[in-house]
Design an enzyme around this catalytic site. Structure first.
Site: not given
Ligand code: CTP
Length: 408
Positions: A216, A285, A295, A313-314, A331, A345, A349
């Site tokens: 990303n 995600d 390859k 989700d970490i 964030f 969130k 979370k």
């Molecule tokens: N985060 C995480 N681990 C993941 C996804 C997200 O720790 N697998 C954490 C990010 O570091 C951030 C927060 O969760 O602090 C929100 O991340 P974001 O990408 O905005 O949200 P998602 O939970 O992935 O939801 P969505 O993609 O549906 O917006």
């Protein structure tokens, strides 16, 4: 307060011993002088094989002590005077031999004699530099442990190709890291002093095959700014970062990872000792269910389907294993419905604070140096921070975290 104010007017005794890294102490000397410190250099005779006395004299505009019997004032003993009047003593580079002498208290030249006369209350910082085998030798490790037990601050050595062409630990810390460490020793009044902070930053890369990945646009700038600001405020910081083009902020312990799974593993390892955790990483995600060993080949005109499986989700995993008193921040990078998504969130979370930003804005999204974020608190309060540099945003966020933690 400016970042480097702690050094202004401070008297620094800089001891230089005989390692090739002595050339870097000229740079250190120059930086300290520019930051307003009064630098007094003491060199061993071996150090003078690597860097000239004239260089240090020109950089400090002061005479350099190289001989125990150099006594410019007949009424005072110069090395005792210098040892006792310094605000901090820095030994950079410190060879294995010098460290051994310090550990047992040998005083057989100008530098070791000065070091033995340093009052207990004066902070003493040592930046070792040597071959990795010499560093790992039990004698050196024992000597370093002895100094540490005595309250001496020992800087970690860097990893890389050493002067002898061996690869390993043993490179002297860079001058900017040494300056940061000195600043920290003077600014022990920072509001994050004594706190351990874990920050995640950057994107993750989820491999498809040996050459391709799903990634990303995150640059890591916001997470690195948070790590840098936390160090400047006295925290000990571990930064777990996905692949970025950014250099490690001085004084930060940087752990580089590629995938979300690696990031999770490193965070779970580091988290139990941390008081504050900030998840600024843009974690993927999903990851490909299968990673091809070789390859993947193009098949003309044929569509392919990649099966993706969810990553854990970490930040949610960290909140569910929360240590007592830990403050955990997430964030929320959004393109629409910022308020609602951030609030969701926060609850789902189990976070103490969510920092949202509208990544569709050109001045607050990916890979720019500015940010305009909103802080979302449990209970529904929110605060818009102004558009400002990512470092200023980081400081603002840390100020709010410190205030929230002091109310618990
Ligand atoms: N985060 C995480 N681990 C993941 C996804 C997200 O720790 N697998 C954490 C990010 O570091 C951030 C927060 O969760 O602090 C929100 O991340 P974001 O990408 O905005 O949200 P998602 O939970 O992935 O939801 P969505 O993609 O549906 O917006």
């Amino acid at each position: 307060m400016t970042d480097n104010a702690p050094l202004a007017g401070k008297r620094v005794l800089l001891g230089v011993s005989g390692s090739i890294a002595a050339y870097k102490s000229a740079d250190l000397c120059s930086r300290l002088s520019k930051l307003g410190a009064e630098v007094h250099v003491v060199m061993t005779s071996s150090a003078m094989h690597f860097v000239g006395e004239a260089t240090m004299r020109a950089l400090t505009r002061r005479s350099v002590m190289t001989d125990l019997f150099d006594e410019p004032h007949s009424d005072r003993i110069a090395h005792i005077d210098l040892a006792q009047s310094s605000d901090i003593v820095v030994v950079a580079p410190a060879t294995a031999n010098l460290i051994a002498k310090m550990a047992v208290g040998i005083a057989d030249d100008i530098l070791t004699t000065c070091l033995l006369a340093v009052p207990k209350s004066t902070p003493l910082l040592v930046a070792p530099a040597m071959n990795s085998l010499m560093l790992e030798h039990p004698a050196t490790q024992h000597n370093l442990a002895t100094l540490r037990d005595r309250g001496v601050e020992i800087l970690a050595t860097g990893y890389g190709v050493l002067a002898c062409q061996d690869v390993g630990y043993g490179k002297m810390a860079e001058p900017d890291e040494i300056v940061t460490a000195i600043n920290l020793m003077f600014s022990n009044r920072g509001d994050f002093c004594g706190k351990r902070v874990l920050v995640t930053a950057g994107p993750t890369r989820e491999p498809l095959d040996p050459v391709r990945y799903i990634g990303n646009r995150s640059s890591g700038k916001m997470g690195y700014a948070l790590a840098q600001a936390a160090v400047r405020r006295g925290a000990s910081v571990i930064l777990v970062s996905g692949p970025t083009a950014l250099a490690s902020p001085p004084g930060v312990e940087l752990v580089r990872v590629q995938t979300a799974e690696q990031m999770l593993a490193e965070c779970m390892k580091a988290a139990p000792d941390c008081n504050v955790i900030i998840g600024a990483a843009a974690v993927a995600d999903y990851r490909p269910a299968k990673v091809a060993d070789s390859k993947m080949k193009r098949q003309s005109g044929v569509s392919i389907t990649i099966e993706l499986v969810p990553n854990e989700d970490i930040i949610a995993a960290l909140t569910s294993h929360r240590s007592p008193g830990q403050f955990i921040v997430g964030f929320a990078a959004e393109t629409d419905n910022v308020e609602q998504n951030a609030a969701r969130k926060l609850t789902s979370k189990g976070l103490d604070l969510v920092v949202s930003n509208d990544v569709s804005r050109p001045d607050a999204g990916f890979d720019v140096d500015t940010n305009a974020v909103t802080l979302h608190w449990p209970g529904g309060n929110s605060e818009d921070l102004p558009l400002q540099s990512k470092l200023a945003t980081a400081d603002h966020i840390l100020t709010r975290i410190a205030a929230a933690m002091s109310h618990v």
